[in-house]
Design a protein around this motif. Structure first.
Motif, PDB file in Angstrom:
ATOM      1  N   ARG A  83      -5.573   3.116   8.423  1.00  0.00           N
ATOM      2  CA  ARG A  83      -4.376   3.787   8.911  1.00  0.00           C
ATOM      3  C   ARG A  83      -4.697   4.882   9.921  1.00  0.00           C
ATOM      4  NH1 ARG A  83      -0.969   7.948   5.699  1.00  0.00           N
ATOM      5  NH2 ARG A  83       0.297   8.569   7.483  1.00  0.00           N
ATOM      6  N   VAL A 126      10.216   2.837   7.965  1.00  0.00           N
ATOM      7  CA  VAL A 126      11.082   2.293   6.915  1.00  0.00           C
ATOM      8  C   VAL A 126      10.821   3.058   5.622  1.00  0.00           C
ATOM      9  CG1 VAL A 126      11.678   0.230   5.584  1.00  0.00           C
ATOM     10  CG2 VAL A 126      10.913  -0.021   7.941  1.00  0.00           C
ATOM     11  N   ASN A 128      -0.593  -2.464   0.393  1.00  0.00           N
ATOM     12  CA  ASN A 128      -0.254  -1.293   1.196  1.00  0.00           C
ATOM     13  C   ASN A 128       1.270  -1.133   1.235  1.00  0.00           C
ATOM     14  OD1 ASN A 128      -2.970  -1.507   1.686  1.00  0.00           O
ATOM     15  ND2 ASN A 128      -2.742  -2.167   3.819  1.00  0.00           N
ATOM     16  N   ASN A 129       1.735   0.031   0.908  1.00  0.00           N
ATOM     17  CA  ASN A 129       3.178   0.338   0.952  1.00  0.00           C
ATOM     18  C   ASN A 129       3.999  -0.836   0.389  1.00  0.00           C
ATOM     19  OD1 ASN A 129       2.202   2.544   2.414  1.00  0.00           O
ATOM     20  ND2 ASN A 129       2.505   1.476   4.347  1.00  0.00           N
ATOM     21  N   ARG A 168       9.322  -6.427   4.695  1.00  0.00           N
ATOM     22  CA  ARG A 168       8.935  -6.879   6.039  1.00  0.00           C
ATOM     23  C   ARG A 168       8.613  -8.366   6.093  1.00  0.00           C
ATOM     24  NH1 ARG A 168       5.156  -1.825   8.114  1.00  0.00           N
ATOM     25  NH2 ARG A 168       6.846  -0.691   9.150  1.00  0.00           N
ATOM     26  N   ARG A 178       7.255   4.320   1.541  1.00  0.00           N
ATOM     27  CA  ARG A 178       7.342   4.675   2.963  1.00  0.00           C
ATOM     28  C   ARG A 178       6.387   3.804   3.753  1.00  0.00           C
ATOM     29  NH1 ARG A 178       4.630  10.062   2.291  1.00  0.00           N
ATOM     30  NH2 ARG A 178       3.526   8.758   0.792  1.00  0.00           N
ATOM     31  N   SER A 179       6.850   3.342   4.897  1.00  0.00           N
ATOM     32  CA  SER A 179       5.915   2.645   5.783  1.00  0.00           C
ATOM     33  C   SER A 179       5.019   3.698   6.415  1.00  0.00           C
ATOM     34  CB  SER A 179       6.683   1.892   6.872  1.00  0.00           C
ATOM     35  OG  SER A 179       7.233   2.804   7.792  1.00  0.00           O
ATOM     36  N   ASN A 180       3.898   3.268   7.012  1.00  0.00           N
ATOM     37  CA  ASN A 180       3.009   4.228   7.672  1.00  0.00           C
ATOM     38  C   ASN A 180       3.760   5.019   8.745  1.00  0.00           C
ATOM     39  OD1 ASN A 180       0.943   3.368   6.076  1.00  0.00           O
ATOM     40  ND2 ASN A 180      -0.039   2.104   7.644  1.00  0.00           N
ATOM     41  N   GLU A 181       4.672   4.340   9.451  1.00  0.00           N
ATOM     42  CA  GLU A 181       5.428   5.020  10.505  1.00  0.00           C
ATOM     43  C   GLU A 181       6.303   6.120   9.915  1.00  0.00           C
ATOM     44  OE1 GLU A 181       5.433   1.808   9.893  1.00  0.00           O
ATOM     45  OE2 GLU A 181       4.376   0.877  11.562  1.00  0.00           O
ATOM     46  N   VAL A 194       8.975  -4.675  11.143  1.00  0.00           N
ATOM     47  CA  VAL A 194       7.552  -4.446  11.429  1.00  0.00           C
ATOM     48  C   VAL A 194       7.428  -3.445  12.571  1.00  0.00           C
ATOM     49  CG1 VAL A 194       5.402  -5.529  12.224  1.00  0.00           C
ATOM     50  CG2 VAL A 194       6.903  -6.738  10.625  1.00  0.00           C
ATOM     51  N   VAL A 205       7.861  -1.640   1.002  1.00  0.00           N
ATOM     52  CA  VAL A 205       8.162  -1.835   2.425  1.00  0.00           C
ATOM     53  C   VAL A 205       7.545  -3.149   2.907  1.00  0.00           C
ATOM     54  CG1 VAL A 205       7.795  -0.950   4.760  1.00  0.00           C
ATOM     55  CG2 VAL A 205       8.367   0.633   2.903  1.00  0.00           C
ATOM     56  N   SER A 206       6.317  -3.429   2.456  1.00  0.00           N
ATOM     57  CA  SER A 206       5.657  -4.670   2.877  1.00  0.00           C
ATOM     58  C   SER A 206       6.426  -5.897   2.410  1.00  0.00           C
ATOM     59  CB  SER A 206       4.222  -4.705   2.350  1.00  0.00           C
ATOM     60  OG  SER A 206       3.470  -3.674   2.954  1.00  0.00           O
TER      61      SER A 206
END
Lengths: 439, 145
Positions: A156, A27, A8-9, A16, A40-43, A23, A12-13
């Motif tokens: 998600r 990001v 996932n991502n 992190r 891209r992070s989920n955020e 986290v 970014v992962s």
């Protein structure tokens, strides 16, 4: 049954794992020279940041929403990718690495509960590497990819799909009615191989969901959209149409890899193979008018030959400036190979991946003011003409008719320094950049 | 090199002391190293790293773990595949940073303790929980030469 496992991502992962403060925060990871968002992070997705969106368009979110931007750290991602891929490979008789963060596993001949196996794989990769993955299981590649999409989306966006499909989704154990509900709830553009344009045309024709396209007449689809869409629909209906090397290209990268018929032990044979892969990916890179900012090379022994010493290294070298020159790419790939190779191991697979791709026009003719001034064997223009001539000859006389001699070793040594302002340390590939723990 | 799981193999002369020619397939108890072309020089990767995909290097900063055998500037191998247990030296995440401490699990709490008794324990609160990043398996110290 096939599985599509992906991180996932991914970028970014990876960041992190080594920076816990990231986290839960939005990001993004920026491409070479910090131009566009490539992860891209989920955020960050929730803030509306789009894939490949130019950084200047979202820069204001730094202050307003606490968006964190990092420069791409391909050495780190390449190493983390290798760890994940090596773990995944042990779960199935055959693995096909599809991109830096995804692979297909072929469970042909494997009995037992594959959903549980998928959960075990996910848990092991998470514990061992810190990377969260999603696993999609189904009868064809296109379906496995779709199951993976469902696994990821269910996690998600709670409520989008039944919660038991989150993280690991096995189409094979759904009833016909459950599967139909999933296909009805999934937008047609989510299908692998259906691009933005085709998706829009399908919607104009009243085809909105995956279920709609599955129920459409394949012959009519073929007439209107061509053979590729027809094949996609057959795959969605559970009829395998995509062979080993026939997958649509992954975004943002080009890869060529192969399992060897017989284990390979000599550096010379590996050099030949890797050099050949580099020529193929370079050709593909030029045909889409792009240049690559980094090249990754991986090798692996067989996890099923337990008596063999295992060695499955991978390394990523940044290219400065980004290039599409076969000779430079082959030189970078073979140098990387030489650095990783260990005598006495029986390698069964190797591959070359080009990442950090960008349009050629942007960098064409642009003098690289910060690069080293090693004289180049030919001017940029001559080089492009030479490459074009090579491509033409290869097209006419078959791939490999004209190739780079092993003289590539003498070619210009690409500098591994890129202009990246916010790059995190290369925690796993440079001794002077490892994490510090307070004691 | 010994395997990690089994006991160490010990070589003894055959009973009776007669000069018996060792059969390479059994004499060493390691398979057949003598006629296996795959045997190479001892490799620290094999000796120190049990789970290659889960092992990471870190640098220790500070001397509160000196009594436990880890000093300022040492390089440590951190294995994420090992389940952290009582008395393991671990890398934990504390205030978004990495901290090296001994893990002490007691009936009523879990704490991270330095080897230096004057350094206060980090008591793990029930609501934040403890995030162990990995277990330290080896320390490497470079000596002046």
């Amino acid at each position: 049954m096939l599985a599509l496992v992906d991180v996932n991502n991914m970028y970014v992962s990876c960041e992190r794992v080594f920076r816990p403060s990231l986290v839960g925060r939005p990001v993004v990871v920026l491409s070479h020279n910090d131009g566009v968002c490539v992860a891209r992070s989920n955020e960050a997705k929730d803030l509306g940041v789009e894939m490949a969106q130019p950084w200047f368009q979202v820069r204001h979110l730094q202050r307003r929403a606490g968006l964190v931007a990092l420069s791409a750290n391909f050495e780190l991602y390449g190493d983390m990718s290798n760890r994940m891929m090596t773990l995944a490979a042990a779960y199935a008789p055959r693995q096909e690495i599809y991109s830096i963060d995804e692979c297909f596993l072929d469970f042909a001949g494997v009995r037992g509960n594959l959903t549980l196996l998928g959960r075990a794989l996910r848990a092991q990769v998470l514990q061992w590497t810190g990377l969260p993955t999603s696993v999609g299981l189904a009868a064809t590649k296109t379906l496995a990819k779709l199951a993976n999409h469902v696994a990821k989306t269910a996690e998600r966006k709670p409520g989008s799909y039944p919660s038991q499909l989150a993280q690991v989704c096995n189409f094979g154990e759904l009833s016909a009615a459950q599967l139909e509900a999933v296909m009805r709830a999934t937008e047609v553009g989510a299908v692998w191989g259906i691009g933005r344009k085709t998706g829009a045309r399908l919607r104009d024709g009243g085809v909105h969901s995956v279920l709609d396209v599955m129920r459409a007449d394949p012959v009519a689809l073929r007439r209107q959209f061509g053979v590729v869409l027809e094949r996609t629909v057959r795959e969605l209906r559970g009829q395998p149409c995509l062979g080993v090397d026939e997958a649509p290209d992954a975004n943002q990268q080009i890869m060529c890899s192969r399992s060897f018929g017989e284990p390979v032990t000599s550096l010379a044979s590996l050099t030949e193979a890797v050099s050949g892969f580099a020529s193929r990916v370079a050709h593909q890179l030029r045909s889409q008018r792009s240049v690559a900012g980094a090249v990754q090379v991986f090798l692996s022994t067989s996890p099923f030959h337990r008596q063999d010493r295992q060695h499955s290294p991978s390394a990523t070298l940044a290219l400065r400036p980004p290039t599409a020159d076969t000779r430079l790419l082959a030189a970078a790939a073979t140098r990387t190979l030489e650095a990783m190779f260990r005598p006495g191991h029986r390698y069964v697979k190797a591959g070359v991946v080009l990442v950090d791709l960008q349009p050629h026009a942007r960098t064409a003719g642009e003098p690289d003011l910060f690069g080293d001034d090693t004289p180049q064997p030919a001017t940029g223009r001559d080089r492009m003409r030479l490459m074009r001539a090579m491509d033409t000859l290869n097209q006419r006389f078959g791939r490999g008719a004209v190739d780079v001699a092993s003289a590539v070793r003498a070619a210009r040594r690409p500098s591994s320094v890129a202009r990246q302002e916010q790059r995190s340390p290369r925690y796993t590939t440079r001794l002077d950049e490892v994490i510090t723990a307070r004691a | 090199m010994y395997s990690h799981d089994g006991p160490a193999q010990v070589l003894k002369p055959a009973a009776g002391g007669a000069a018996r020619k060792p059969r390479s397939s059994v004499a060493f108890g390691f398979g057949s190293p003598a006629d296996d072309s795959g045997v190479g020089r001892l490799d620290l990767n094999d000796i120190l790293i049990r789970h290659a995909q889960a092992t990471f290097l870190m640098r220790v900063a500070g001397s509160s773990m000196r009594e436990a055998g880890l000093d300022d500037g040492d390089l440590v191998l951190v294995d994420r595949a090992i389940t952290p247990l009582h008395n393991h030296v671990v890398i934990a995440i504390v205030d978004d940073g990495f901290v090296c401490r001994s893990l002490v699990t007691q009936p009523h709490d879990v704490r991270l303790c330095a080897a230096d008794a004057s350094v206060p324990d980090i008591v793990v609160s029930a609501d934040t929980g403890l995030q162990v990043w990995g277990v330290v398996t080896h320390a490497i110290r470079s000596l002046p030469v």
